[in-house]
Write a protein that holds these residues in place. Sequence first.
Motif, PDB file in Angstrom:
ATOM      1  N   TYR A  14      41.429  45.634  44.863  1.00  0.00           N
ATOM      2  CA  TYR A  14      42.723  45.137  44.393  1.00  0.00           C
ATOM      3  C   TYR A  14      42.780  45.205  42.867  1.00  0.00           C
ATOM      4  O   TYR A  14      41.744  45.167  42.183  1.00  0.00           O
ATOM      5  CB  TYR A  14      42.954  43.684  44.844  1.00  0.00           C
ATOM      6  CG  TYR A  14      44.384  43.216  44.624  1.00  0.00           C
ATOM      7  CD1 TYR A  14      45.458  43.883  45.208  1.00  0.00           C
ATOM      8  CD2 TYR A  14      44.658  42.113  43.813  1.00  0.00           C
ATOM      9  CE1 TYR A  14      46.768  43.465  44.993  1.00  0.00           C
ATOM     10  CE2 TYR A  14      45.968  41.690  43.603  1.00  0.00           C
ATOM     11  CZ  TYR A  14      47.021  42.379  44.190  1.00  0.00           C
ATOM     12  OH  TYR A  14      48.310  41.974  43.975  1.00  0.00           O
ATOM     13  N   PHE A  15      44.009  45.333  42.366  1.00  0.00           N
ATOM     14  CA  PHE A  15      44.302  45.298  40.935  1.00  0.00           C
ATOM     15  C   PHE A  15      45.171  44.069  40.674  1.00  0.00           C
ATOM     16  O   PHE A  15      46.075  43.775  41.460  1.00  0.00           O
ATOM     17  CB  PHE A  15      45.087  46.535  40.510  1.00  0.00           C
ATOM     18  CG  PHE A  15      44.390  47.842  40.756  1.00  0.00           C
ATOM     19  CD1 PHE A  15      43.702  48.491  39.745  1.00  0.00           C
ATOM     20  CD2 PHE A  15      44.448  48.443  42.008  1.00  0.00           C
ATOM     21  CE1 PHE A  15      43.080  49.700  39.968  1.00  0.00           C
ATOM     22  CE2 PHE A  15      43.817  49.658  42.244  1.00  0.00           C
ATOM     23  CZ  PHE A  15      43.131  50.284  41.219  1.00  0.00           C
ATOM     24  N   SER A  16      44.939  43.383  39.571  1.00  0.00           N
ATOM     25  CA  SER A  16      45.759  42.213  39.277  1.00  0.00           C
ATOM     26  C   SER A  16      45.775  41.907  37.782  1.00  0.00           C
ATOM     27  O   SER A  16      44.828  42.229  37.054  1.00  0.00           O
ATOM     28  CB  SER A  16      45.245  40.984  40.021  1.00  0.00           C
ATOM     29  OG  SER A  16      46.085  39.867  39.777  1.00  0.00           O
ATOM     30  N   ARG A  17      46.870  41.269  37.369  1.00  0.00           N
ATOM     31  CA  ARG A  17      46.936  40.749  36.004  1.00  0.00           C
ATOM     32  C   ARG A  17      46.235  39.393  35.915  1.00  0.00           C
ATOM     33  O   ARG A  17      45.926  38.922  34.817  1.00  0.00           O
ATOM     34  CB  ARG A  17      48.396  40.638  35.563  1.00  0.00           C
ATOM     35  CG  ARG A  17      49.094  41.984  35.514  1.00  0.00           C
ATOM     36  CD  ARG A  17      50.501  41.906  34.977  1.00  0.00           C
ATOM     37  NE  ARG A  17      51.134  43.216  35.042  1.00  0.00           N
ATOM     38  CZ  ARG A  17      50.962  44.187  34.157  1.00  0.00           C
ATOM     39  NH1 ARG A  17      50.163  43.982  33.124  1.00  0.00           N
ATOM     40  NH2 ARG A  17      51.572  45.345  34.291  1.00  0.00           N
ATOM     41  N   SER A  18      45.998  38.781  37.058  1.00  0.00           N
ATOM     42  CA  SER A  18      45.230  37.542  37.099  1.00  0.00           C
ATOM     43  C   SER A  18      43.750  37.852  36.900  1.00  0.00           C
ATOM     44  O   SER A  18      43.321  39.006  36.964  1.00  0.00           O
ATOM     45  CB  SER A  18      45.414  36.838  38.446  1.00  0.00           C
ATOM     46  OG  SER A  18      46.738  36.412  38.616  1.00  0.00           O
ATOM     47  N   VAL A  19      42.974  36.792  36.685  1.00  0.00           N
ATOM     48  CA  VAL A  19      41.527  36.960  36.545  1.00  0.00           C
ATOM     49  C   VAL A  19      40.929  37.150  37.934  1.00  0.00           C
ATOM     50  O   VAL A  19      40.980  36.246  38.771  1.00  0.00           O
ATOM     51  CB  VAL A  19      40.896  35.738  35.861  1.00  0.00           C
ATOM     52  CG1 VAL A  19      39.387  35.893  35.785  1.00  0.00           C
ATOM     53  CG2 VAL A  19      41.482  35.550  34.463  1.00  0.00           C
ATOM     54  N   ILE A  20      40.403  38.334  38.195  1.00  0.00           N
ATOM     55  CA  ILE A  20      39.715  38.586  39.466  1.00  0.00           C
ATOM     56  C   ILE A  20      38.375  39.241  39.166  1.00  0.00           C
ATOM     57  O   ILE A  20      38.304  40.132  38.333  1.00  0.00           O
ATOM     58  CB  ILE A  20      40.547  39.460  40.436  1.00  0.00           C
ATOM     59  CG1 ILE A  20      41.023  40.756  39.757  1.00  0.00           C
ATOM     60  CG2 ILE A  20      41.689  38.681  41.028  1.00  0.00           C
ATOM     61  CD1 ILE A  20      41.682  41.741  40.713  1.00  0.00           C
ATOM     62  N   PRO A  21      37.293  38.802  39.807  1.00  0.00           N
ATOM     63  CA  PRO A  21      37.239  37.674  40.739  1.00  0.00           C
ATOM     64  C   PRO A  21      37.280  36.335  40.008  1.00  0.00           C
ATOM     65  O   PRO A  21      36.986  36.261  38.812  1.00  0.00           O
ATOM     66  CB  PRO A  21      35.883  37.864  41.423  1.00  0.00           C
ATOM     67  CG  PRO A  21      35.045  38.506  40.354  1.00  0.00           C
ATOM     68  CD  PRO A  21      35.966  39.424  39.612  1.00  0.00           C
ATOM     69  N   PHE A  22      37.646  35.273  40.752  1.00  0.00           N
ATOM     70  CA  PHE A  22      37.596  33.927  40.184  1.00  0.00           C
ATOM     71  C   PHE A  22      36.140  33.476  40.155  1.00  0.00           C
ATOM     72  O   PHE A  22      35.441  33.540  41.170  1.00  0.00           O
ATOM     73  CB  PHE A  22      38.432  32.960  41.033  1.00  0.00           C
ATOM     74  CG  PHE A  22      38.407  31.549  40.509  1.00  0.00           C
ATOM     75  CD1 PHE A  22      39.129  31.211  39.373  1.00  0.00           C
ATOM     76  CD2 PHE A  22      37.650  30.568  41.135  1.00  0.00           C
ATOM     77  CE1 PHE A  22      39.104  29.915  38.875  1.00  0.00           C
ATOM     78  CE2 PHE A  22      37.615  29.271  40.645  1.00  0.00           C
ATOM     79  CZ  PHE A  22      38.349  28.943  39.510  1.00  0.00           C
ATOM     80  N   HIS A  23      35.677  33.024  39.000  1.00  0.00           N
ATOM     81  CA  HIS A  23      34.254  32.704  38.829  1.00  0.00           C
ATOM     82  C   HIS A  23      34.001  31.239  39.200  1.00  0.00           C
ATOM     83  O   HIS A  23      33.735  30.391  38.335  1.00  0.00           O
ATOM     84  CB  HIS A  23      33.822  32.992  37.396  1.00  0.00           C
ATOM     85  CG  HIS A  23      32.359  33.161  37.241  1.00  0.00           C
ATOM     86  ND1 HIS A  23      31.750  33.422  36.030  1.00  0.00           N
ATOM     87  CD2 HIS A  23      31.341  33.127  38.152  1.00  0.00           C
ATOM     88  CE1 HIS A  23      30.447  33.525  36.203  1.00  0.00           C
ATOM     89  NE2 HIS A  23      30.174  33.350  37.465  1.00  0.00           N
ATOM     90  N   ARG A  24      34.036  30.945  40.480  1.00  0.00           N
ATOM     91  CA  ARG A  24      33.854  29.558  40.929  1.00  0.00           C
ATOM     92  C   ARG A  24      32.403  29.101  40.785  1.00  0.00           C
ATOM     93  O   ARG A  24      32.119  28.018  40.299  1.00  0.00           O
ATOM     94  CB  ARG A  24      34.316  29.410  42.381  1.00  0.00           C
ATOM     95  CG  ARG A  24      34.161  27.989  42.909  1.00  0.00           C
ATOM     96  CD  ARG A  24      34.681  27.853  44.318  1.00  0.00           C
ATOM     97  NE  ARG A  24      34.492  26.493  44.821  1.00  0.00           N
ATOM     98  CZ  ARG A  24      34.875  26.094  46.022  1.00  0.00           C
ATOM     99  NH1 ARG A  24      35.458  26.944  46.839  1.00  0.00           N
ATOM    100  NH2 ARG A  24      34.665  24.843  46.409  1.00  0.00           N
ATOM    101  N   ASP A  25      31.474  29.936  41.251  1.00  0.00           N
ATOM    102  CA  ASP A  25      30.055  29.587  41.192  1.00  0.00           C
ATOM    103  C   ASP A  25      29.464  30.141  39.898  1.00  0.00           C
ATOM    104  O   ASP A  25      29.214  31.343  39.777  1.00  0.00           O
ATOM    105  CB  ASP A  25      29.326  30.159  42.401  1.00  0.00           C
ATOM    106  CG  ASP A  25      27.879  29.676  42.499  1.00  0.00           C
ATOM    107  OD1 ASP A  25      27.344  29.208  41.471  1.00  0.00           O
ATOM    108  OD2 ASP A  25      27.290  29.764  43.594  1.00  0.00           O
TER     109      ASP A  25
END
Length: 243
Positions: A155-166
């Motif tokens: 996927y492509f996104s303007r959001s931060v991907i991946p979300f760095h939860r851990d």
Amino acid sequence: MKIIAMIPARYSASRFPGKLMKDLGGKTVIQRTYEASVNTNLFDTVYVVTDSYIIKENIEKAGGNVIMSKKEHECGSDRIAEAVEDIDADIVINVQGDEPFIDTISLTKLITVFKEDKKQEVDLASLKVQITNPEEIANPNNVKVITDVNNLAIYFSRSVIPFHRDQNVHVKYYKHKGVYAFRKQALLDFYKTPITPLEASEKIEAVRYQEIGKKIKMVETSVEAVGIDTPEDLEKAKQYLKL
């Protein structure tokens, strides 16, 4: 395998109107991009695709190939697809008109993807570059991309991907560079498909390819292009040209 380059060239640009016709060391930006593309010797033919008679005249005077767009287009893929419909080609490379300093190494890597794809499973190839600056990662103007283990885009996104939860897991972030290599049929399929919901939301044309089931192979590069988006960028390019 016949490989061509298409340089979509709009005269108007929101941030820097007429930038492609600005002087860059005695030649226009678009002429330098065209000539640099030809000089890579990677392509059977190079075309400028434009909606501007000013750009058309400039490139033709320089001995170049120009195709005039018949319709208004929202993105480069649509402009190129209309132009390539009746042209004999297997692979079409989209070269950015405002990047006159061609990255031959990265373009060669994109072409290699198709030469090695014996089963013709890859529809597009594109570039990604690792980013580490938190501001760059968070900036919605930077399109981020995540891939699977085979470097196929998920996927492509303007959001931060991946979300760095851990925070104990090491994560790499990649910015998508808008240089594409297409199989001709993938371009035509894109052109015949109306804008898709996720594409409309993100304003990223690569997402439409994914929504219609096209496979995009991502190639990592470390080269950051010298693009011209502002008058300040043009001054930097003039200095770069003197190096």
